[in-house]
Each structure stands twice: as C-alpha cells, then as structure tokens.
Design an enzyme around this catalytic site. Sequence first.
Site, short mmCIF file in Angstrom:
data_model
loop_
_atom_site.label_atom_id
_atom_site.label_comp_id
_atom_site.label_asym_id
_atom_site.label_seq_id
_atom_site.Cartn_x
_atom_site.Cartn_y
_atom_site.Cartn_z
N GLY A 194 0.81 -1.22 0.00
CA GLY A 194 0.00 0.00 0.00
C GLY A 194 0.84 1.26 0.00
O GLY A 194 0.60 2.19 -0.78
N HIS A 223 4.33 -22.02 9.74
CA HIS A 223 5.77 -21.90 9.91
C HIS A 223 6.22 -22.77 11.07
O HIS A 223 5.64 -22.71 12.15
CB HIS A 223 6.10 -20.42 10.18
CG HIS A 223 7.51 -20.08 9.90
ND1 HIS A 223 8.54 -20.56 10.66
CD2 HIS A 223 8.07 -19.31 8.94
CE1 HIS A 223 9.68 -20.08 10.17
NE2 HIS A 223 9.42 -19.32 9.13
N ARG A 228 9.16 -25.94 5.01
CA ARG A 228 8.33 -25.53 6.13
C ARG A 228 7.14 -26.46 6.38
O ARG A 228 6.88 -26.86 7.51
CB ARG A 228 7.77 -24.13 5.88
CG ARG A 228 8.82 -23.05 5.98
CD ARG A 228 8.25 -21.70 5.58
NE ARG A 228 9.31 -20.68 5.72
CZ ARG A 228 9.14 -19.40 5.44
NH1 ARG A 228 7.97 -18.96 5.02
NH2 ARG A 228 10.13 -18.56 5.59
N GLU A 236 -0.15 -9.23 0.00
CA GLU A 236 -0.67 -10.48 0.56
C GLU A 236 -2.19 -10.57 0.39
O GLU A 236 -2.77 -11.65 0.43
CB GLU A 236 -0.30 -10.60 2.05
CG GLU A 236 -0.56 -11.98 2.63
CD GLU A 236 -0.19 -12.11 4.11
OE1 GLU A 236 0.50 -11.24 4.63
OE2 GLU A 236 -0.59 -13.12 4.73
#
Lengths: 657, 233, 248
Positions: free
Chosen positions: A65, A286, A350, A445
């Site tokens: 942004g 994660h 991960r 995202e």
Amino acid sequence: MTVNTQARTDEFTDIYDLGEPIADTRAPDVDVRQRWETRRFEAKLVNPANRRKLKVIIVGTGLAGASAAATLGEAGYHVTSFCYQDSPRRAHSIAAQGGINAAKNYRNDGDSIYRLFYDTVKGGDFRSRESNVYRLAQVSVEIIDQCVAQGVPFAREYGGLLDNRSFGGVQVSRTFYARGQTGQQLLIGAYQALERQVAAGTVINHTRHEMLEVIVADDRARGVIVRDMVTGEIETHFADAVVLATGGYGNVFFLSTNAMGCNVTANWRAHRKGAYFGNPCYTQIHPTCIPVSGDYQSKLTLMSESLRNDGRIWVPKKAGDDRPASQIPEDERDYYLERQYPSFGNLVPRDIASRAAKYVCDEGRGVGPGGLGVYLDFADAITRLGRDTVEAKYGNLFDMYAQITGENPYETPMRIYPAVHYTMGGLWVDYDLQSSITGLFVTGEANFSDHGANRLGASALMQGLADGYFVLPYTLANYLADGPYEPIDETHPAAVEAKQQVTDRIEKLLSINGTRTVDSFHRELGTIMWEYCGMARTEGGLLKAIELIRELRTEFWRNVKVTGVNEDLNQTLERAGRVADFIDLGELMCIDALHRRESCGGHFRVESQTEDGEALRHDDDFAYVAAWEFGGDGGKPVLHKEALIYQNVEMKQRSYK
Amino acid sequence: MTKRVGARRSTVALKALMAVSGLIMVGYLLLHMYGNLKVFSGQVAFDEYSHHLRTIGEPLLPESGLLWIIRVVLLAAIIAHVYSAVVLTVRDRKATRTGSGPRYKSKQNKRGFQRSYASFTLRWGGVIIFLFIIFHLLNLTTNDIAPGGASASPYERVLNTFGEWYMVLVYTIALLAVGFHLRHGVWAAGMTLGANTSVKARRNLNVLAYALSGIITIGFLIPPYAILFGWVG
Amino acid sequence: MKITVRVWRQANPSDEGKMVGYDLDDVSEHMSFLEMLDVLNERLTLEGEEPIAFDSDCREGICGMCGLVINGLAHGPERTTTCQLHMRSFKDGDVIDIEPWRSSSFPVVKDLVVDRGAFDRIIQAGGYISAPTGSAPEANNLPVPKENADHAFEAATCIGCGACVAACPNGSAMLFTAAKITHLGLLPQGQPERASRVLGMVEQHDHEGFGNCTNIGECTAACPKGIPLDTISRLNRDLLGALAKGKA
C-alpha cells in the site's frame, strides 16, 4: 450433508455451486519473457495534466500500500490512503525478518530471472500463474535498486557492496537482508516515500481509520466507507479506483504470527460485493515459532527459520515422557526429521517440518505445556562450533526466546511449534491486479496471485513491493486512462446503501448485549480452524468444521457482548466486526479445503499422500485456481475455476528424502 | 503546537548559544583560577597582578580597557546563558505539563532509569550559581560585603574573607554547585556542538567534563582553605 | 500470583482522568504484560464495564504501536517494548502503576492511548531521501563503507514508539528525530538533502511543542532498540553546520 468419497472430482453441490470457468484475459499471449514488456507497452497512458483530476483510494499502508501510494502520488494522482494503526509505519510488513529475494546474481552463482521464476513456481507447488510469477522475478531486480536509493540500510560486505545470503532452501544466494529486520527497513523506506508525498500534498493519509465497505456504483468500485476509530464517525470517500492492500487473514486462526489488528474485513466486504476470493484454504504454517504457554496467549512469535541450520529437532521416544530434556538420555530421543528425511534432515521445507511436529505431538510425544512443542536443540552445535560462534550467529534470536519464555536456550533446548504465518490465498486478481469488481485492485498479501499453494522464504516482501512500486502504477494507469469517471456523491444509491450496511451492522453488534466476549468467539473459531483446517485436513473434519462454524456464527450474532458506543474509541466494537467476518471467511476456507481433494503446498489432505506420507498433488484434476463468488447470506458460494496452464515449467512431484 | 520559528531560532540553536556562552565562562574561570593561585606568591605579587589586569593592553587600550572588554563579554555570556536557559526551561515545562499534578502519578522510579545527580540538579544548580556570582561581586569586587574587614588591597580582602569559616563554607557550597554544573554542562556543551559522534568521542568528552569540573572546583577551593588554615600570609 | 494494577482511566481527551485500581488474583508469570491487561479487559467486559483502551499491534517488539509508562518508567523496568515485557519481571503482591506516554505533543485519546501523529509530521518535514520510483541507479553502483552502513542501520532500527519522549524529563523528541538524521545522513544517498533535512525536521520538532534536549540520556536508556545518544550530537552538528553554511 452427505459425505461423498466416491470420486476425486465429485463436487459438494449441497455446499457450493459450480459456476462458469474464468480466465485471466490481461496477460498478453506472447512468450512469458515478453509478457510484462508487452503489457506495459499496450497499457494506456495518462497525460500528466489529467492525473490531477484522478482520485485513487488505497487501503492499507504496508509494503504494497505505501509503495503504491508513494508512487502514484509522485506521478501526480490524488491519493487518499487509510490505515487502522496510528501511523502508516506500523503495518505488519514491518515484522518480516528474513529478507527479500532478487535475481541480481551478484554472487555469480547461476541465479537469473528465469531461475527465480522457476524456484517460485516450484515452491508454490505448481499452483500459481506463470505470467505473474515471471513478472515478479523480472521486477525483483528493480526493487533492490529502488530501496537502496531510498536509503534502506541493507547488509553490506567490507568492500561496501551489498551482501546476500541463501534462504529458504534454495541453492543460490539471492536474498538481500538488513539483519533480522528486513521488513522493518523496507517498510520504513516506503513509509518515508509516502510521507514525502503527504508533505507534497499528493497523498492524504488517514490513520486510525478502518474500511468497512466498498462502494460499487454502476458496476465499478468508486469508493469506500470507513470508520474513524477515534470518533466513530462513518465517512464516505469517493475515487476513480480503489486499491486494497490490506494484508493476509492468518488471524482467522486467532493465534498466528500476524499482528493483533490484522483482519480480513476489507477483503471480505469486497468479496461480498462481488470480488472473487482465490484459494482461501492456502495457508502457510511456519515450523519455528515459540509455543503457546497458556490459554491467555494472544499471539505467536516467529523465530527465523535459519535456526534449523544448526539446531537439531527431537522429541522423547516414549509418549508422556515428562522428564526435563537434560535427563532424557541420547538413546531415548527421537530426532524424527533426521530419521525420516536422511538427506535434508532438519532442513526439510516448512510444511513438512510443521506437519512432522504435529504428528509427534499427536502421538503424545510433544514437550512443554500442553504437550504442544518439540525441542530444537543447540547442544551439538555449541559443542561443535563453540558457544561464541553460536552466539554470533543466533544471539539475537536466543535473546528473543529468553525474553519471551524466561528460559536460557544455551542451557536447555528451545521449544518450538508450528504457527500460522502467511496466507497465500486472497482476492482473485487478473494480470493487472484487478479483481472481479471493475476498478477494484488488490495488491500484496491481500491478493492470491504469486505464491500458489506455498510461499518461498523472502518472497512476500518482494511481492508487496513489486506490486506497489512497479506493477500497479502501470496497470492502474491503464484503467484510469478511461477516467475520470462520472462524479458521484453521497446521495448515489450505492453510497447510501453501503453506508447503511455499515451503520446497521454496528448497531446490531452493539444491541446484542449477550454474555460472551468477542475474544471468546475468536478463540473458539481459531480452535476449530486449527484443528480441522490446519496442518492436516480430512474430509470428515472439514465437514464437521463447517457445521461448527455455522453454529458459532449463530451463537455470535445471538450472544456476543460489545460494550460501549460507536461514537468513541471502542476497541471491542472494532474486534467484533472483524471476528464476524473471520467467521464467514473461516467457513469459506473450510469449503475450499474440502473441495480440493488433493494435497499441495500448504494444503495437506490426509486422503491424498504418497506412501511416504508426502503431499500428493493431482494435477489432472486440480491444476486450477479456485475463485469463489459470494453466494449471499445463507446462500451457497459459487466456485469458478481458472485453469493453470504451464508452458514453461514442467510440473513435478516434490521429494525431500 | 508552538509558533513555527526557523531553524536559527530553534531549540538546537538556542542550546548552541548556551553551550558557547558556557564555554566562554569556563575559559574565564580557568584564567580566574590561575589568578587566584597567585595568592601564594604574597601580597605584592597578588596586588600587582590585580593592578596589572587594569593596565594590560595600554596604551593601545585605555585603563581598565581589557577588563571592561572581559566584563562586557562575560556579561553577554551570562545574559545569553540565562536567557537560553529560561526560554528552554519554560518550553520544557510546557512540553511535559499535561493536566494537573505531577506528569506521572506513579511515585515509583522518580529518578528514571539513570539520571545522574549532576543532570538532575543542573537547573537549580544554575540558579544557585547565579545568586552566588552576585554575592561574590558584592564581596570581593565592590567589597560591600566585607566580613573580617574592608580593604583597598585585593589581597587583604581575600585574606579577610577566608579567615572566616562561614565564608569558606559558602564558597565551598557554591563551588561544589559549580562542579556539578560543569560536570553535566561541559558534557552537554560537547554534545550540543556535535562532538559526541562515537563511543571514543563520548568517553573523551566525559573525561574532559570530569577533569574540568574537578580542576576548577579544587583549584578555586585551594586558596580559601589555605587561608583558613593559616598557610597563607 | 496476585497483583494490583492502578491504571490511568480517561474517557476522552477533555476528560480529567484518574488512576483506578484493579486487583488480579491469578496472574501467570509467563503472561506478557499486555496479556495480563487482556485478561483484565475480558473480566471488565463481562462485568459490563468498559475495557481499558491501550494500543498494541505486532506484539513482537517491532511495530512500535504499544507503549505504557509502567511504575514511572517508559515500557517498564526492562529494556524492551511493553509487549515484550513479561509478568515474571514482577512479583506477587506488587502494585503496578500504568500510565500513558505523557507529553503535550502526545495528547491522550482515551485511557492509555495517545496520539503520536507529531512523529509522522516530523518525518514529513524531511525524514526521507527523494528517490522517485523508477529513477534509481543500479544498487551496487553506490558502495557504502560497511562501518557507515552498520551505523546507519543501528539508527534506522528506531520503531517510532515514543518512549524517548515519555522518558525525557523535558518531553523532547530529539532521539527520534536524530535517529532519522543519523540513518540518512550517514549514507551517500542522503547527502544532497542533508542540510534541508535537518533544518526541516528540527523546525517541525519544535513546532510540535516538544521540549529540548538537555543531554541527560534518559531517552536512550528507555529506548527498546538502544538508539545511541550520539545520534543527537550528529543532529546538532548537522544543524549547526547547515546554519553556518547559511542554508536556513
């Protein structure tokens, strides 16, 4: 509801409807290497004199942004930006630790734009769009130049040139970093560029404002309804285009590494107004987070994955073994990653590391409070390298761990557990980053576009800045070139309706006055999501979760307690609105996870695994983006499929044995 | 919000004024201290030195010319120092005054994390020193305050004054205040003038501040005590 | 453990405000300080009382949103952000005073929430390098000595939380301002605007009503990121240099 296990391709038509397939029509039909250049050339331009007449609203001031607002403001557009925090500098991009990838090939180690593209597509488990990923790799190079020019203090070598490291299991060193605070430094760079435009008068920034509705007038996004979080005033803002850069929705799990305020409300409100939601079930978990210590826990803290380079992960062999780590002899320890994956050992990706931790904990072999943790042991590393070397490499992480847990990781092994970290899903966008609502663009995202089913380390920062600095300014200009659009004001039916929706909802929340707190609902939703839509998902579990979430929604709207009034700083009211949207999103995530009867990246369906327990994709049936259309309150969502066509990369099954 | 003023009138510029004026006074104090120590050379030498201060620079300057120049410079320095101190203190009060009562209601940790005594007492110490200077001028310059007897001989004035134990006590207190003031003031002047830009520079600056405050305090206190204990004259 | 908290409650900016005491019976030493407040807020909500308003976001010590004066100390007794402070730093029976940042430039919005917009305006006054998107030269064309890069980074780790202002006996924001001056002033990219930056930022700092620096060092002691005091000396040097060159 019927449980149908007949065929992989059977649709759950009692839960959702199947809509028409969709496609990205914006990427030019040329070789992938030429697409972005071609698109930029074809895109319409806006005369500098006309830019002053065009207004853009940007919601969110993170990397995506702030970079967009700064760039568009500089270009001469009228930009209005909003953030819910008290300053644009606090957006959660700031918490990214590891680094940012760029195909600079400064190390002369065989990196290239094509290799970064290939690694990202493969890392995304072949569920992302080639066009978008290739463009991302192309502009990655410019991002580093831009950030250095702004004064981002990247790590340097003694010769004064930029340093790189290898990150996230790739074989080249392409990650640029600023100690463990890369996200902070990049965001501050973008923030300063934004504030420079505020000073120049091209950008107006509203802090402590939360977007609660998008205004879609005559089939175009033309504005937003925001709430001033200090006074409670409901404001209407208009523009020629609206950009959502509002981040991910990991907080649907209640506990995640996201900031307390991260929410899906802006995206969900847009979704309800017609923006498709892409791949909502793709979440990244994660493996190296600090475990939960009690039921008061408000969030989880990530520790850099680099710890796995030297730490050894283990649990006791015996279930229920509650001796302290130091009293468990070597032959009663199970170094389960080294045992199961001899060649990658503790460095498996991960998702695999996370799932393996879940399994051993499910077997009752977890350590620490509640049995939700595994050891990450540096004893061998300290013996082998010496304490000083370990301290030099990981000192700040060890300090952080000690600060939070009160334990000394030099003496007792760390405890870690997986936590939700990033959401690959988001609003569906085309190559121009435009959603299925004309004039509504989504970046960072908040969109679904670049990471497929799994995001590689150091790629989130790259995507946020790529979208904001280098992609959106071209594609948005192309859209604005047809503007300015016919002016509308607060009397336009779409604006009236949107504002009414916001005030009705706030009044409703304040009027329930039930017996349960907002957080208690959020926690319960998080528990459901973590249990059934977390690291390992099953058809039965997801069906159950959908039912539980529907019950929770009913209970929420009947029994939530929101204190205070609207015309005030009311943090309970803010959270209530967000949790209500999380409940709706949670249901859609479970539906998405249910329909995708394959395992890919961060989405693991227990029914779809190899003999070794690896994720098993079904490319013939599921090589598509699931773009969900809102089906109305109480209605069924509509699934649109966008086929993923691979012309440059061959789809392969991952193996880390 | 306060009125927008340019950088020339900013707090930093005012502080620079304070630092420079302070350092001028420190320089004067060193010369003054050197003169004081002449008391050990006996009455003739001391009075001659005192007289010499009035004739120095002649015939280029009129009698007492240099002395007047020094006085004007010192007066300007004091005015600048006090002016900036008052303006900045008023500003700081305004910046921290929110509502009624003390800034923080908590009674714990009133001295913060690490505030030193010297920094804590800088402002009130400055007021004490200012009052002392007036007293000192009335005492040894104009000799309006003359415990132990007035005299035309500067040497005798000094001896008469410090023959009285309570005058030694007054000067001791005042010089300790000067010492504390200089301990923090010299350091702050260095900071303000941009001399602290590395760990090494900070250390040097601290050493300098300690050294100057120590030398000046002790250097000024030697004659009074020597006189009190009868080692002079 | 059992503790008592005395919290500043202020309904709105014009309300007088007062300290209000609450007893907590079951506090775990593993809780973070803000989680202790979360638990209290859950209780207050169920009792129909307004929960205590306080700011926090990332809760991992990097966003700079949280900040409370705890027992008279900005961010409490440890050198960290409030969100990273844990209850193990306190003991059974403690009475803990919790107040907002106090500065006339940080007006209280409600309870423990203050308005730190002044910091953004100081950055607007010059805390940037003008680098329009797309105009950047190749990154490695501009080597930066590692020492300078490291020092610049150290200053750049400022999280803009405002603890320096809250801790400063003069309510000065010099450490915040100086951290940015130092970060950008040590890099070659920052040189062209070095004079205008310091002039603009100091002017804005003063305009916002912050106090002046008396070199006490309370700011750097309270700073969760340990921004060193020498940044302020650099700011002073830059400002005086700019004035001497007649840039004002």
